[in-house]
Scaffold this motif. Structure first.
Motif, PDB file in Angstrom:
ATOM      1  N   SER A  77       0.260  -0.988   0.080  1.00  0.00           N
ATOM      2  CA  SER A  77       0.298  -0.042  -0.254  1.00  0.00           C
ATOM      3  C   SER A  77       0.450   1.338  -0.467  1.00  0.00           C
ATOM      4  O   SER A  77       0.134   2.493  -0.395  1.00  0.00           O
ATOM      5  CB  SER A  77      -1.481   0.099   1.125  1.00  0.00           C
ATOM      6  OG  SER A  77       0.087   0.283   2.671  1.00  0.00           O
ATOM      7  N   ARG A 124       6.179  -1.893  -5.499  1.00  0.00           N
ATOM      8  CA  ARG A 124       5.178  -2.596  -5.510  1.00  0.00           C
ATOM      9  C   ARG A 124       4.775  -3.878  -5.572  1.00  0.00           C
ATOM     10  O   ARG A 124       4.534  -5.019  -5.152  1.00  0.00           O
ATOM     11  CB  ARG A 124       3.498  -1.784  -5.921  1.00  0.00           C
ATOM     12  CG  ARG A 124       2.649  -2.267  -5.664  1.00  0.00           C
ATOM     13  CD  ARG A 124       1.141  -1.722  -6.155  1.00  0.00           C
ATOM     14  NE  ARG A 124       1.578  -0.297  -5.008  1.00  0.00           N
ATOM     15  CZ  ARG A 124      -0.381   0.000  -5.170  1.00  0.00           C
ATOM     16  NH1 ARG A 124      -1.358  -0.540  -6.067  1.00  0.00           N
ATOM     17  NH2 ARG A 124      -0.077   0.633  -4.581  1.00  0.00           N
ATOM     18  N   GLU A 125       5.196  -4.222  -7.241  1.00  0.00           N
ATOM     19  CA  GLU A 125       5.075  -5.426  -8.050  1.00  0.00           C
ATOM     20  C   GLU A 125       5.856  -6.631  -8.064  1.00  0.00           C
ATOM     21  O   GLU A 125       5.543  -7.113  -7.397  1.00  0.00           O
ATOM     22  CB  GLU A 125       5.585  -5.453  -9.830  1.00  0.00           C
ATOM     23  CG  GLU A 125       5.505  -6.855 -10.602  1.00  0.00           C
ATOM     24  CD  GLU A 125       3.940  -7.175 -10.451  1.00  0.00           C
ATOM     25  OE1 GLU A 125       4.088  -8.083 -11.084  1.00  0.00           O
ATOM     26  OE2 GLU A 125       3.173  -6.126 -10.386  1.00  0.00           O
ATOM     27  N   ARG A 173       4.924  -7.637  -4.908  1.00  0.00           N
ATOM     28  CA  ARG A 173       3.257  -8.302  -5.124  1.00  0.00           C
ATOM     29  C   ARG A 173       3.144 -10.120  -5.404  1.00  0.00           C
ATOM     30  O   ARG A 173       2.644 -10.975  -4.900  1.00  0.00           O
ATOM     31  CB  ARG A 173       2.550  -8.167  -6.059  1.00  0.00           C
ATOM     32  CG  ARG A 173       1.453  -8.043  -6.330  1.00  0.00           C
ATOM     33  CD  ARG A 173       0.504  -7.518  -7.314  1.00  0.00           C
ATOM     34  NE  ARG A 173       0.784  -8.680  -8.335  1.00  0.00           N
ATOM     35  CZ  ARG A 173       1.151  -9.791  -9.177  1.00  0.00           C
ATOM     36  NH1 ARG A 173       0.262 -10.442  -8.335  1.00  0.00           N
ATOM     37  NH2 ARG A 173       1.811  -9.640  -9.948  1.00  0.00           N
ATOM     38  N   ARG A 179      -6.011 -12.143   0.427  1.00  0.00           N
ATOM     39  CA  ARG A 179      -6.625 -11.599  -0.879  1.00  0.00           C
ATOM     40  C   ARG A 179      -7.490 -10.253  -1.009  1.00  0.00           C
ATOM     41  O   ARG A 179      -7.559  -9.993  -1.835  1.00  0.00           O
ATOM     42  CB  ARG A 179      -6.488 -12.661  -2.029  1.00  0.00           C
ATOM     43  CG  ARG A 179      -5.755 -13.670  -1.994  1.00  0.00           C
ATOM     44  CD  ARG A 179      -6.120 -14.910  -2.980  1.00  0.00           C
ATOM     45  NE  ARG A 179      -5.353 -15.763  -3.982  1.00  0.00           N
ATOM     46  CZ  ARG A 179      -4.222 -15.279  -4.662  1.00  0.00           C
ATOM     47  NH1 ARG A 179      -3.868 -14.636  -5.392  1.00  0.00           N
ATOM     48  NH2 ARG A 179      -3.547 -16.471  -5.237  1.00  0.00           N
ATOM     49  N   GLN A 180      -8.388 -10.493  -0.665  1.00  0.00           N
ATOM     50  CA  GLN A 180      -9.261  -9.427  -0.443  1.00  0.00           C
ATOM     51  C   GLN A 180      -8.636  -8.184  -0.324  1.00  0.00           C
ATOM     52  O   GLN A 180      -8.789  -7.292  -0.884  1.00  0.00           O
ATOM     53  CB  GLN A 180     -10.587  -9.957   0.612  1.00  0.00           C
ATOM     54  CG  GLN A 180     -11.062 -11.120  -0.313  1.00  0.00           C
ATOM     55  CD  GLN A 180     -12.293 -11.272   0.935  1.00  0.00           C
ATOM     56  OE1 GLN A 180     -12.554 -10.783   2.250  1.00  0.00           O
ATOM     57  NE2 GLN A 180     -13.103 -12.382   0.748  1.00  0.00           N
ATOM     58  N   ALA A 240      -6.790  -7.119  -3.115  1.00  0.00           N
ATOM     59  CA  ALA A 240      -7.447  -6.118  -3.842  1.00  0.00           C
ATOM     60  C   ALA A 240      -7.903  -4.676  -3.859  1.00  0.00           C
ATOM     61  O   ALA A 240      -7.576  -4.158  -4.116  1.00  0.00           O
ATOM     62  CB  ALA A 240      -8.436  -7.012  -4.161  1.00  0.00           C
ATOM     63  N   ARG A 241      -8.224  -4.970  -2.492  1.00  0.00           N
ATOM     64  CA  ARG A 241      -8.382  -3.512  -1.868  1.00  0.00           C
ATOM     65  C   ARG A 241      -7.231  -2.321  -2.328  1.00  0.00           C
ATOM     66  O   ARG A 241      -7.620  -1.193  -2.787  1.00  0.00           O
ATOM     67  CB  ARG A 241      -9.622  -3.251  -0.602  1.00  0.00           C
ATOM     68  CG  ARG A 241     -10.408  -4.014   0.204  1.00  0.00           C
ATOM     69  CD  ARG A 241     -11.683  -3.421   0.863  1.00  0.00           C
ATOM     70  NE  ARG A 241     -10.533  -4.336   1.355  1.00  0.00           N
ATOM     71  CZ  ARG A 241     -10.462  -5.316   1.893  1.00  0.00           C
ATOM     72  NH1 ARG A 241     -11.704  -5.872   1.802  1.00  0.00           N
ATOM     73  NH2 ARG A 241     -10.423  -5.639   3.812  1.00  0.00           N
ATOM     74  N   LEU A 245      -4.597  -2.661  -3.897  1.00  0.00           N
ATOM     75  CA  LEU A 245      -4.425  -2.653  -5.412  1.00  0.00           C
ATOM     76  C   LEU A 245      -5.669  -1.803  -6.126  1.00  0.00           C
ATOM     77  O   LEU A 245      -5.015  -1.034  -7.314  1.00  0.00           O
ATOM     78  CB  LEU A 245      -4.215  -4.102  -6.173  1.00  0.00           C
ATOM     79  CG  LEU A 245      -2.935  -5.168  -5.260  1.00  0.00           C
ATOM     80  CD1 LEU A 245      -2.739  -5.880  -5.991  1.00  0.00           C
ATOM     81  CD2 LEU A 245      -1.235  -3.946  -5.598  1.00  0.00           C
ATOM     82  N   PHE A 246      -7.036  -1.844  -6.355  1.00  0.00           N
ATOM     83  CA  PHE A 246      -7.815  -0.835  -6.676  1.00  0.00           C
ATOM     84  C   PHE A 246      -8.594  -0.336  -6.082  1.00  0.00           C
ATOM     85  O   PHE A 246      -9.219   0.213  -6.605  1.00  0.00           O
ATOM     86  CB  PHE A 246      -8.349  -2.107  -6.750  1.00  0.00           C
ATOM     87  CG  PHE A 246      -7.868  -3.445  -7.931  1.00  0.00           C
ATOM     88  CD1 PHE A 246      -7.230  -3.037  -8.975  1.00  0.00           C
ATOM     89  CD2 PHE A 246      -7.542  -5.036  -7.390  1.00  0.00           C
ATOM     90  CE1 PHE A 246      -6.471  -3.795 -10.087  1.00  0.00           C
ATOM     91  CE2 PHE A 246      -6.965  -5.845  -8.325  1.00  0.00           C
ATOM     92  CZ  PHE A 246      -6.073  -5.682  -9.577  1.00  0.00           C
TER      93      PHE A 246
END
Length: 303
Positions: free
Chosen positions: A263, A270-271, A274, A295-296, A299-300, A302-303
């Motif tokens: 974050s 970041r990659e 990840r 994972r949830q 996702a928050r 990253l997106f």
């Protein structure tokens, strides 16, 4: 599994007072079926401790007169015997043999401890769900490999009639290399298997597992934690602690550390983090609920 025992197996519990006899193990199951489970008394303890030089030796301190203990021992026996010699299990009636329980500083029963090269690795106290025990055995198996205990021992009673399926040649080559502590050769074998069969999931996970073992084999937990605390933006330091947390059984902590780090990063950094997190997901198992929860959160972020 306590973090202070991972990856080091140094422990403060003195077991030498019990290890002074020449015992014979007493099997607890039907002699016709192979079993790696035995009942322990003070006379048979030394021999059992000796087995921990070859494989993790699990000690269950409880009482057959306590239903929780009896139920736990039944689950442990089934799971350990299913490993066909990767572990051994010693069941102790702590009420009949309190000296053994005292050697482990047991405060309550049931209590389950593993011995790795003679040193204690606390697992849990009180009742435990089978899913939790399975996860702990997986972590213990990783620790065993890291400590050079990747083999098996013959059954303590009965005849080994159900052996594990034969591994593909390259997978067996990788396992043999892991047993020898040659992680580079193990990774090369798994990569060769992937080259031959790109959808070989077990080989891909094997690559990630071997890389994890290789990265952590020379790390000191306390030093790594101190370095990470002093340098919160230092990616390598945070990755090291996440690796050690995972091996030590602190799976959620490892995931949370990397999600938090992601974050705060951008682009290539970041990659990089990840990708490491995705590897750790695979090592734990993509069907694990802790992976799904992380994972949830990822996702928050990253997106």
């Amino acid at each position: 599994m306590s973090e202070e025992n991972i990856p080091s197996t140094r422990g403060a519990v003195d077991l030498s007072a019990l290890a002074h006899h020449s015992p014979q193990a007493t099997g607890t199951t039907d002699s016709a079926a192979a079993s790696w489970t035995t009942s322990l008394d003070e006379a048979s303890f030394e021999q059992f401790v000796g087995l921990s030089q070859s494989v993790p030796a699990i000690v269950s301190l409880g009482s057959p007169r306590v239903q929780v203990s009896a139920d736990l021992d039944a689950v442990l026996r089934r799971l350990v015997d299913a490993k066909n010699g990767k572990f051994v299990l010693g069941v102790v009636d702590a009420e009949t043999y309190p000296q053994i329980a005292q050697a482990f500083q047991a405060q309550q029963i049931p209590m389950v401890v593993a011995l790795v090269k003679g040193q204690p690795v606390p697992l849990f106290q009180g009742p435990a769900a089978e899913e939790q025990i399975v996860q702990l055995l997986g972590q213990l198996e990783q620790l065993a490999v890291q400590q050079g205990l990747g083999g098996t021992v013959p059954p303590l009673s009965g005849t080994a009639g159900n052996t594990e399926p034969e591994l593909p040649p390259l997978h067996q080559k990788a396992v043999d290399a892991i047993d020898a502590g040659d992680y580079a050769a193990a990774e090369a074998a798994y990569l060769e298997a992937l080259n031959e069969k790109p959808n070989d999931h077990d080989a891909q996970v094997g690559v990630y597992q071997v890389r994890l073992l290789s990265r952590t084999q020379n790390l000191d937990l306390n030093t790594s934690r101190e370095l990470a605390a002093q340098n919160p933006q230092e990616i390598a330091a945070q990755l090291d602690v996440a690796d050690l947390d995972l091996i030590g059984g602190h799976v959620e902590d490892a995931f949370a550390r990397l999600v938090s780090l992601i974050s705060k990063l951008a682009d290539d950094d970041r990659e990089r983090v990840r990708r490491r997190l995705i590897e750790l997901y695979a090592v734990v198992g993509n069907n694990d609920p802790r992976v799904a929860a992380s994972r949830q959160k990822l996702a928050r972020v990253l997106f």
